[in-house]
Scaffold this motif. Structure first.
Motif, short mmCIF file in Angstrom:
data_model
loop_
_atom_site.label_atom_id
_atom_site.label_comp_id
_atom_site.label_asym_id
_atom_site.label_seq_id
_atom_site.Cartn_x
_atom_site.Cartn_y
_atom_site.Cartn_z
N UNK A 47 0.73 -1.10 -0.22
CA UNK A 47 0.06 -0.18 -0.28
C UNK A 47 0.37 1.43 0.02
N UNK A 48 0.40 2.09 -0.48
CA UNK A 48 1.33 3.65 -0.69
C UNK A 48 -0.18 4.91 -0.58
N UNK A 49 0.88 5.52 -0.23
CA UNK A 49 -0.04 7.50 -0.12
C UNK A 49 -0.35 7.53 -1.75
N UNK A 50 -1.00 7.96 -2.08
CA UNK A 50 -1.71 9.13 -3.38
C UNK A 50 -2.07 9.96 -3.21
N UNK A 51 -1.56 10.88 -4.03
CA UNK A 51 -1.71 11.75 -4.01
C UNK A 51 -3.19 12.73 -4.93
N UNK A 52 -3.74 12.80 -5.20
CA UNK A 52 -4.75 13.05 -6.17
C UNK A 52 -4.85 13.99 -6.96
N UNK A 53 -4.59 15.00 -6.36
CA UNK A 53 -3.65 16.27 -7.29
C UNK A 53 -1.99 16.10 -7.25
N UNK A 54 -1.26 14.72 -9.00
CA UNK A 54 0.48 14.89 -7.95
C UNK A 54 0.67 15.65 -7.49
N UNK A 55 2.17 15.28 -7.18
CA UNK A 55 3.45 15.96 -6.89
C UNK A 55 3.80 16.57 -7.95
N UNK A 56 3.87 16.06 -9.63
CA UNK A 56 4.15 17.29 -10.22
C UNK A 56 3.03 17.03 -11.96
N UNK A 57 1.71 17.73 -11.27
CA UNK A 57 0.74 17.85 -12.00
C UNK A 57 0.90 18.20 -13.69
N UNK A 58 0.49 17.37 -14.24
CA UNK A 58 0.82 16.68 -16.24
C UNK A 58 -0.65 18.71 -16.82
N UNK A 59 0.07 18.26 -17.47
CA UNK A 59 -1.63 19.44 -18.38
C UNK A 59 -2.34 19.63 -18.18
N UNK A 60 -2.48 17.90 -17.80
CA UNK A 60 -4.27 17.86 -17.28
C UNK A 60 -4.85 18.92 -16.10
N UNK A 61 -4.09 19.44 -15.39
CA UNK A 61 -3.98 20.18 -14.53
C UNK A 61 -4.08 21.34 -14.15
N UNK A 62 -4.71 22.12 -14.14
CA UNK A 62 -5.32 23.19 -13.97
C UNK A 62 -4.10 24.35 -13.00
N UNK A 63 -2.64 23.52 -12.80
CA UNK A 63 -2.39 24.43 -11.33
C UNK A 63 -0.88 23.37 -11.71
N UNK A 64 0.39 24.01 -11.32
CA UNK A 64 1.33 22.95 -11.21
C UNK A 64 2.06 23.25 -10.32
N UNK A 65 3.69 22.64 -10.10
CA UNK A 65 3.56 21.92 -9.04
C UNK A 65 4.34 23.71 -7.97
N UNK A 82 -2.84 1.02 -3.98
CA UNK A 82 -2.00 -0.58 -4.16
C UNK A 82 -0.85 0.68 -4.60
N UNK A 83 0.31 -0.51 -4.72
CA UNK A 83 1.95 -0.25 -5.04
C UNK A 83 1.23 0.19 -6.55
N UNK A 84 1.18 -0.90 -7.13
CA UNK A 84 0.60 -1.10 -8.48
C UNK A 84 0.22 -1.03 -9.14
N UNK A 85 -0.95 -0.45 -8.61
CA UNK A 85 -1.62 1.13 -9.12
C UNK A 85 -1.38 2.82 -9.32
N UNK A 86 -0.45 2.55 -8.26
CA UNK A 86 -0.04 4.39 -7.69
C UNK A 86 1.25 4.45 -8.97
N UNK A 87 1.80 2.97 -9.71
CA UNK A 87 2.51 3.34 -10.38
C UNK A 87 2.27 3.99 -11.86
N UNK A 88 1.25 3.00 -12.09
CA UNK A 88 0.35 2.75 -13.42
C UNK A 88 0.04 4.66 -13.22
N UNK A 89 -0.12 5.28 -12.53
CA UNK A 89 -1.15 6.25 -12.97
C UNK A 89 -0.21 8.10 -12.78
N UNK A 90 0.15 7.57 -11.85
CA UNK A 90 1.77 8.53 -11.41
C UNK A 90 1.28 10.32 -11.64
#
Length: 159
Positions: A47-65, A82-90
Protein backbone atom coordinates in the motif's frame (compact mmCIF):
# COMPACT_ATOMS: atom_id res chain seq x y z
CA UNK A 1 -13.44 26.34 20.60
CA UNK A 2 -15.05 22.92 20.97
CA UNK A 3 -13.05 19.70 21.11
CA UNK A 4 -14.46 18.71 17.71
CA UNK A 5 -13.63 22.05 16.06
CA UNK A 6 -10.07 21.91 17.41
CA UNK A 7 -9.69 18.31 16.23
CA UNK A 8 -10.92 19.20 12.71
CA UNK A 9 -8.64 22.25 12.48
CA UNK A 10 -5.58 20.25 13.52
CA UNK A 11 -6.45 17.16 11.46
CA UNK A 12 -6.71 19.14 8.22
CA UNK A 13 -3.13 20.33 8.75
CA UNK A 14 -1.72 16.78 8.74
CA UNK A 15 0.65 16.30 5.86
CA UNK A 16 2.74 13.64 4.20
CA UNK A 17 6.52 13.71 4.37
CA UNK A 18 9.31 11.26 3.70
CA UNK A 19 8.34 9.35 6.83
CA UNK A 20 4.80 8.58 5.68
CA UNK A 21 4.06 5.89 8.27
CA UNK A 22 1.90 8.21 10.41
CA UNK A 23 -0.32 9.36 7.53
CA UNK A 24 -0.44 5.79 6.22
CA UNK A 25 -1.57 4.62 9.66
CA UNK A 26 -4.28 7.32 9.92
CA UNK A 27 -5.65 6.57 6.43
CA UNK A 28 -5.45 2.79 7.03
CA UNK A 29 -7.40 3.03 10.27
CA UNK A 30 -10.00 5.21 8.57
CA UNK A 31 -10.32 2.63 5.77
CA UNK A 32 -10.62 -0.25 8.25
CA UNK A 33 -13.31 1.62 10.20
CA UNK A 34 -15.29 2.37 7.04
CA UNK A 35 -18.56 0.39 6.83
CA UNK A 36 -17.78 -0.62 3.21
CA UNK A 37 -14.28 -1.90 3.97
CA UNK A 38 -13.85 -5.57 3.05
CA UNK A 39 -13.13 -7.84 6.03
CA UNK A 40 -9.53 -8.56 6.97
CA UNK A 41 -6.39 -6.49 6.82
CA UNK A 42 -4.18 -5.78 3.85
CA UNK A 43 -0.44 -5.97 3.46
CA UNK A 44 0.89 -2.50 4.31
CA UNK A 45 3.99 -3.26 2.25
CA UNK A 46 1.79 -3.24 -0.88
CA UNK A 47 0.00 0.00 0.00
CA UNK A 48 1.23 3.50 -0.83
CA UNK A 49 0.12 7.08 -0.36
CA UNK A 50 -1.57 8.48 -3.46
CA UNK A 51 -1.67 12.21 -4.15
CA UNK A 52 -5.00 13.01 -5.83
CA UNK A 53 -3.51 16.17 -7.32
CA UNK A 54 -0.08 14.83 -8.25
CA UNK A 55 3.19 16.15 -6.88
CA UNK A 56 4.14 17.05 -10.46
CA UNK A 57 0.82 17.84 -12.18
CA UNK A 58 0.81 17.41 -15.96
CA UNK A 59 -1.04 19.60 -18.47
CA UNK A 60 -4.33 17.91 -17.53
CA UNK A 61 -4.36 19.99 -14.33
CA UNK A 62 -5.00 23.72 -13.93
CA UNK A 63 -2.17 24.08 -11.42
CA UNK A 64 1.56 23.42 -11.47
CA UNK A 65 4.03 22.13 -8.89
CA UNK A 66 5.21 25.60 -7.82
CA UNK A 67 1.65 26.94 -7.38
CA UNK A 68 0.60 23.87 -5.44
CA UNK A 69 3.59 23.97 -3.11
CA UNK A 70 3.33 22.00 0.13
CA UNK A 71 -0.48 21.89 -0.08
CA UNK A 72 0.01 18.82 -2.30
CA UNK A 73 0.98 16.89 0.86
CA UNK A 74 -2.03 17.85 3.02
CA UNK A 75 -4.20 14.93 4.12
CA UNK A 76 -7.13 16.26 2.08
CA UNK A 77 -5.13 15.46 -1.07
CA UNK A 78 -4.07 11.97 0.03
CA UNK A 79 -5.54 8.50 -0.10
CA UNK A 80 -4.28 4.93 -0.07
CA UNK A 81 -3.66 2.89 -3.19
CA UNK A 82 -1.88 -0.30 -4.16
CA UNK A 83 1.74 0.15 -5.24
CA UNK A 84 0.96 -1.28 -8.67
CA UNK A 85 -1.95 1.09 -9.30
CA UNK A 86 0.00 4.07 -7.97
CA UNK A 87 2.87 3.57 -10.39
CA UNK A 88 0.43 3.22 -13.30
CA UNK A 89 -1.29 6.59 -12.77
CA UNK A 90 1.62 8.75 -11.57
CA UNK A 91 0.90 12.35 -12.70
CA UNK A 92 -2.18 11.59 -14.80
CA UNK A 93 -5.21 13.83 -15.15
CA UNK A 94 -8.06 13.43 -12.68
CA UNK A 95 -10.19 11.70 -15.32
CA UNK A 96 -7.54 8.99 -15.83
CA UNK A 97 -7.00 8.65 -12.10
CA UNK A 98 -10.75 8.21 -11.58
CA UNK A 99 -10.69 5.14 -13.86
CA UNK A 100 -8.12 3.55 -11.55
CA UNK A 101 -9.93 4.75 -8.43
CA UNK A 102 -13.10 3.01 -9.66
CA UNK A 103 -11.20 -0.28 -9.93
CA UNK A 104 -9.62 0.21 -6.49
CA UNK A 105 -12.93 1.22 -4.86
CA UNK A 106 -13.82 -2.28 -3.67
CA UNK A 107 -10.58 -2.46 -1.67
CA UNK A 108 -10.38 1.17 -0.63
CA UNK A 109 -13.72 2.79 0.31
CA UNK A 110 -12.08 6.24 0.29
CA UNK A 111 -11.39 5.75 -3.44
CA UNK A 112 -15.06 5.01 -3.99
CA UNK A 113 -15.92 8.21 -2.10
CA UNK A 114 -13.61 10.25 -4.35
CA UNK A 115 -15.30 8.82 -7.46
CA UNK A 116 -18.82 9.28 -6.07
CA UNK A 117 -18.01 12.82 -4.98
CA UNK A 118 -16.75 13.68 -8.47
CA UNK A 119 -20.15 12.77 -9.93
CA UNK A 120 -22.17 14.91 -7.51
CA UNK A 121 -23.98 17.83 -9.18
CA UNK A 122 -21.73 20.83 -9.92
CA UNK A 123 -23.65 23.02 -7.47
CA UNK A 124 -23.50 20.50 -4.61
CA UNK A 125 -21.83 22.15 -1.61
CA UNK A 126 -20.18 18.89 -0.53
CA UNK A 127 -18.54 18.39 -3.94
CA UNK A 128 -14.75 18.68 -3.66
CA UNK A 129 -14.11 19.59 -7.35
CA UNK A 130 -10.44 18.60 -7.60
CA UNK A 131 -10.59 19.25 -11.34
CA UNK A 132 -11.16 22.96 -10.63
CA UNK A 133 -8.11 23.39 -8.40
CA UNK A 134 -5.97 26.37 -9.39
CA UNK A 135 -3.29 28.44 -7.69
CA UNK A 136 -6.12 30.71 -6.51
CA UNK A 137 -8.57 28.00 -5.47
CA UNK A 138 -7.36 25.13 -3.32
CA UNK A 139 -10.74 24.54 -1.68
CA UNK A 140 -10.89 20.96 -3.00
CA UNK A 141 -8.06 19.92 -0.67
CA UNK A 142 -9.56 21.87 2.23
CA UNK A 143 -13.07 20.47 1.73
CA UNK A 144 -11.90 16.87 1.50
CA UNK A 145 -9.62 17.42 4.49
CA UNK A 146 -12.59 18.58 6.56
CA UNK A 147 -14.64 15.62 5.34
CA UNK A 148 -11.88 13.22 6.41
CA UNK A 149 -11.55 15.07 9.72
CA UNK A 150 -15.27 14.64 10.44
CA UNK A 151 -14.91 10.89 9.88
CA UNK A 152 -11.69 10.71 11.90
CA UNK A 153 -13.33 12.52 14.81
CA UNK A 154 -15.95 9.77 15.03
CA UNK A 155 -13.15 7.21 15.30
CA UNK A 156 -10.84 9.07 17.72
CA UNK A 157 -13.19 11.41 19.63
CA UNK A 158 -12.40 9.73 22.94
CA UNK A 159 -8.64 10.23 22.73
Amino acid sequence: KSKKATFIDEFTKLYYNVNSSFIKYILSEMQLNHPDCPPGKWDNNLIEIEHIIPQNPNDGWKINKVELGNKVHLIGNLTLITSKANSSINNDSLEKKLETYKKQGNTFPQMKEIVNNYYLPEDEVKRWAFEKTTAYDLTSIEKRGKSLAETAFKIWKNF
